[in-house]
Design an enzyme around this catalytic site. Structure first.
Site, PDB file in Angstrom:
ATOM      1  N   MET A 248      49.332  -6.695 -28.127  1.00 12.75           N
ATOM      2  CA  MET A 248      48.990  -6.239 -26.779  1.00 12.75           C
ATOM      3  C   MET A 248      47.566  -5.673 -26.787  1.00 12.75           C
ATOM      4  O   MET A 248      47.183  -4.889 -25.925  1.00 12.75           O
ATOM      5  CB  MET A 248      49.999  -5.195 -26.286  1.00 12.75           C
ATOM      6  CG  MET A 248      51.408  -5.801 -26.171  1.00 12.75           C
ATOM      7  SD  MET A 248      52.456  -4.999 -24.967  1.00 12.75           S
ATOM      8  CE  MET A 248      52.604  -3.384 -25.683  1.00 12.75           C
TER       9      MET A 248
ATOM     10  N   ALA B  55      44.029  -3.632 -28.127  1.00 12.43           N
ATOM     11  CA  ALA B  55      43.627  -2.353 -28.727  1.00 12.43           C
ATOM     12  C   ALA B  55      43.858  -2.458 -30.242  1.00 12.43           C
ATOM     13  O   ALA B  55      44.561  -1.652 -30.846  1.00 12.43           O
ATOM     14  CB  ALA B  55      44.378  -1.174 -28.115  1.00 12.43           C
TER      15      ALA B  55
ATOM     16  N   HIS C 144      43.914  -2.540 -34.176  1.00  9.88           N
ATOM     17  CA  HIS C 144      43.574  -1.616 -35.252  1.00  9.88           C
ATOM     18  C   HIS C 144      43.771  -2.342 -36.585  1.00  9.88           C
ATOM     19  O   HIS C 144      44.162  -3.522 -36.617  1.00  9.88           O
ATOM     20  CB  HIS C 144      44.430  -0.338 -35.158  1.00  9.88           C
ATOM     21  CG  HIS C 144      45.904  -0.606 -35.024  1.00  9.88           C
ATOM     22  ND1 HIS C 144      46.651  -1.142 -36.048  1.00  9.88           N
ATOM     23  CD2 HIS C 144      46.753  -0.446 -33.973  1.00  9.88           C
ATOM     24  CE1 HIS C 144      47.901  -1.274 -35.652  1.00  9.88           C
ATOM     25  NE2 HIS C 144      47.994  -0.875 -34.391  1.00  9.88           N
ATOM     26  N   GLN C 145      43.546  -1.594 -37.666  1.00 12.82           N
ATOM     27  CA  GLN C 145      43.600  -2.195 -39.003  1.00 12.82           C
ATOM     28  C   GLN C 145      44.953  -2.863 -39.294  1.00 12.82           C
ATOM     29  O   GLN C 145      45.023  -3.869 -39.993  1.00 12.82           O
ATOM     30  CB  GLN C 145      43.279  -1.112 -40.039  1.00 12.82           C
ATOM     31  CG  GLN C 145      42.902  -1.643 -41.402  1.00 12.82           C
ATOM     32  CD  GLN C 145      41.798  -2.705 -41.352  1.00 12.82           C
ATOM     33  OE1 GLN C 145      40.802  -2.547 -40.640  1.00 12.82           O
ATOM     34  NE2 GLN C 145      41.995  -3.808 -42.063  1.00 12.82           N
TER      35      GLN C 145
ATOM     36  N   HIS D 193      46.885  -4.488 -37.132  1.00 13.23           N
ATOM     37  CA  HIS D 193      46.840  -5.830 -36.538  1.00 13.23           C
ATOM     38  C   HIS D 193      45.965  -6.752 -37.399  1.00 13.23           C
ATOM     39  O   HIS D 193      46.321  -7.902 -37.650  1.00 13.23           O
ATOM     40  CB  HIS D 193      46.191  -5.801 -35.146  1.00 13.23           C
ATOM     41  CG  HIS D 193      46.978  -5.089 -34.104  1.00 13.23           C
ATOM     42  ND1 HIS D 193      46.521  -3.962 -33.462  1.00 13.23           N
ATOM     43  CD2 HIS D 193      48.195  -5.359 -33.557  1.00 13.23           C
ATOM     44  CE1 HIS D 193      47.403  -3.577 -32.560  1.00 13.23           C
ATOM     45  NE2 HIS D 193      48.439  -4.388 -32.611  1.00 13.23           N
TER      46      HIS D 193
ATOM     47  N   GLN E 160      57.905  -5.407 -20.492  1.00 14.50           N
ATOM     48  CA  GLN E 160      58.508  -4.587 -21.545  1.00 14.50           C
ATOM     49  C   GLN E 160      58.253  -3.086 -21.334  1.00 14.50           C
ATOM     50  O   GLN E 160      58.652  -2.275 -22.155  1.00 14.50           O
ATOM     51  CB  GLN E 160      58.063  -5.042 -22.933  1.00 14.50           C
ATOM     52  CG  GLN E 160      56.611  -4.776 -23.283  1.00 14.50           C
ATOM     53  CD  GLN E 160      56.236  -5.430 -24.601  1.00 14.50           C
ATOM     54  OE1 GLN E 160      56.044  -6.625 -24.682  1.00 14.50           O
ATOM     55  NE2 GLN E 160      56.126  -4.641 -25.666  1.00 14.50           N
TER      56      GLN E 160
ATOM     57  N   GLY F 260      54.506  -6.252 -37.319  1.00 15.77           N
ATOM     58  CA  GLY F 260      54.450  -5.044 -38.147  1.00 15.77           C
ATOM     59  C   GLY F 260      55.807  -4.352 -38.224  1.00 15.77           C
ATOM     60  O   GLY F 260      56.586  -4.381 -37.270  1.00 15.77           O
TER      61      GLY F 260
ATOM     62  N   ASP G 114      57.385  -1.301 -35.758  1.00 10.53           N
ATOM     63  CA  ASP G 114      58.371  -1.605 -34.714  1.00 10.53           C
ATOM     64  C   ASP G 114      59.528  -2.345 -35.385  1.00 10.53           C
ATOM     65  O   ASP G 114      59.777  -3.530 -35.112  1.00 10.53           O
ATOM     66  CB  ASP G 114      57.725  -2.453 -33.629  1.00 10.53           C
ATOM     67  CG  ASP G 114      56.590  -1.717 -32.952  1.00 10.53           C
ATOM     68  OD1 ASP G 114      56.861  -0.778 -32.205  1.00 10.53           O
ATOM     69  OD2 ASP G 114      55.428  -2.061 -33.218  1.00 10.53           O
TER      70      ASP G 114
ATOM     71  N   ARG H 186      48.447   3.079 -29.358  1.00 10.27           N
ATOM     72  CA  ARG H 186      48.559   4.311 -28.571  1.00 10.27           C
ATOM     73  C   ARG H 186      47.789   5.473 -29.197  1.00 10.27           C
ATOM     74  O   ARG H 186      47.518   6.465 -28.508  1.00 10.27           O
ATOM     75  CB  ARG H 186      50.026   4.724 -28.433  1.00 10.27           C
ATOM     76  CG  ARG H 186      50.800   3.816 -27.518  1.00 10.27           C
ATOM     77  CD  ARG H 186      52.273   4.111 -27.629  1.00 10.27           C
ATOM     78  NE  ARG H 186      53.056   3.037 -27.060  1.00 10.27           N
ATOM     79  CZ  ARG H 186      53.504   2.999 -25.821  1.00 10.27           C
ATOM     80  NH1 ARG H 186      53.284   4.001 -25.024  1.00 10.27           N
ATOM     81  NH2 ARG H 186      54.194   1.977 -25.372  1.00 10.27           N
TER      82      ARG H 186
END
Ligand code: PAF
Length: 282
Positions: free
Chosen positions: A30, A32, A34-35, A37, A61, A149, A152, A189
């Site tokens: 989604m 934004a 980060h490392q 991802h 969602q 990941g 989740d 987030r």
């Protein structure tokens, strides 16, 4: 860079590059980025001939419209980060209209009860939204492998279930959690936290580590009580849930069974920002 904003153009492009035995790795996100991802993207690049990364904040969602509105959207930076990894990566950043064609609603899924625990309890409809978008993206991209990941973890189990129940031809690969230097699990987030809140949020992982130690000699109920009491004393955090569950069924652990794998799951609000984390207890 190969950037597509619509599914038809992406499909045509993928068709044009596919040869026999060609493998496509897929990293749905989604944005934004980060490392964590980026590590999924790197793994996909190592294991496949082509990698597709989707960037799509999926409205179905989100059970809370405020949460959807404040979700970070950083498409230009995301594209730059992906381009720095490799200009060969294919980016898919569709519009809501392109994906939902005027019907922004979820399909209803039966995930054999996995959807009723933890996130499912506190975010009604969330996993129907996740199932809907992931299935649609799989139909568009037709990946060989897809990377998710383990932060989740419940989502990961649910997607594996959806793939098995629908006989989808994709292998789901779960990848380890990436953490900030203070051990806060990386999450899009986190961008919404102040630097003070980010520092304080290291308590979440510390709590999981303490739970793991305590679970060696105590029941899941005793550990859960202890965690709940310690959060009650801390006004900077609002604990939504802490649960020790069987990794396979996600049902709460009522009595320890040495043949089962257990995991602790936590969801906490830090100044209205909802953070989740998980740890294996075996
Ligand atoms: O984990 C996420 O970022 C999302 O739930 C996913 C899998 C990209 C579906 O929107």
């Amino acid at each position: 860079m190969h950037i597509f904003y619509g599914k038809a153009a992406l499909r045509d492009y993928l068709k044009s590059i596919k040869t026999s035995n060609f493998t496509i790795g897929f990293v749905p996100t989604m944005g934004a980025l980060h490392q964590g991802h980026l590590s999924l993207i790197q793994k996909s690049m190592q294991e496949n001939q082509a990698t597709v990364v989707s960037i799509f904040v999926n409205p179905t969602q989100f059970n809370n419209p405020e949460d959807l509105a404040k979700y970070p959207r950083t498409l230009d930076e995301d594209i730059q980060k992906i381009g720095n990894l490799s200009p060969e990566i294919i980016v898919f950043a569709p519009t809501v209209e392109d994906i939902y064609e005027g019907q922004t609603v979820s399909q209803s899924f039966d995930f054999d009860g996995l959807e009723n625990q933890m996130e499912g309890k506190f975010r009604p409809g969330h996993f129907n939204g996740v199932g809907t978008i992931v299935k649609r993206l799989f139909e568009i991209v037709e990946p060989t492998n897809a990377y998710f990941g383990e932060k989740d973890f419940q989502q990961l189990q649910i997607i594996k279930k959806m793939v098995a129940k629908n006989n989808l031809k994709v292998t789901i690969k779960g990848c380890p959690i990436f953490r900030e230097p203070n051990n806060l699990a990386m999450s899009s987030r986190n961008a919404l936290l102040s630097s003070k809140e980010k520092q304080e949020a290291s308590l979440i992982y510390q709590t999981l580590i303490d739970a793991k130690t305590k679970f060696k000699k105590n029941s899941a109920t005793a550990v859960t009580d202890w965690i709940q009491k310690s959060f009650e004393k801390n006004p900077d955090f609002k604990l939504e849930y802490f649960q020790i569950a069987d990794e396979a069924t996600l049902l709460p652990c009522l009595r320890k069974n040495k043949n089962k794998k257990y995991r602790a799951f936590i969801a906490v609000f830090v100044n209205n920002i909802r953070l989740i984390d998980t740890i294996s207890l075996n």
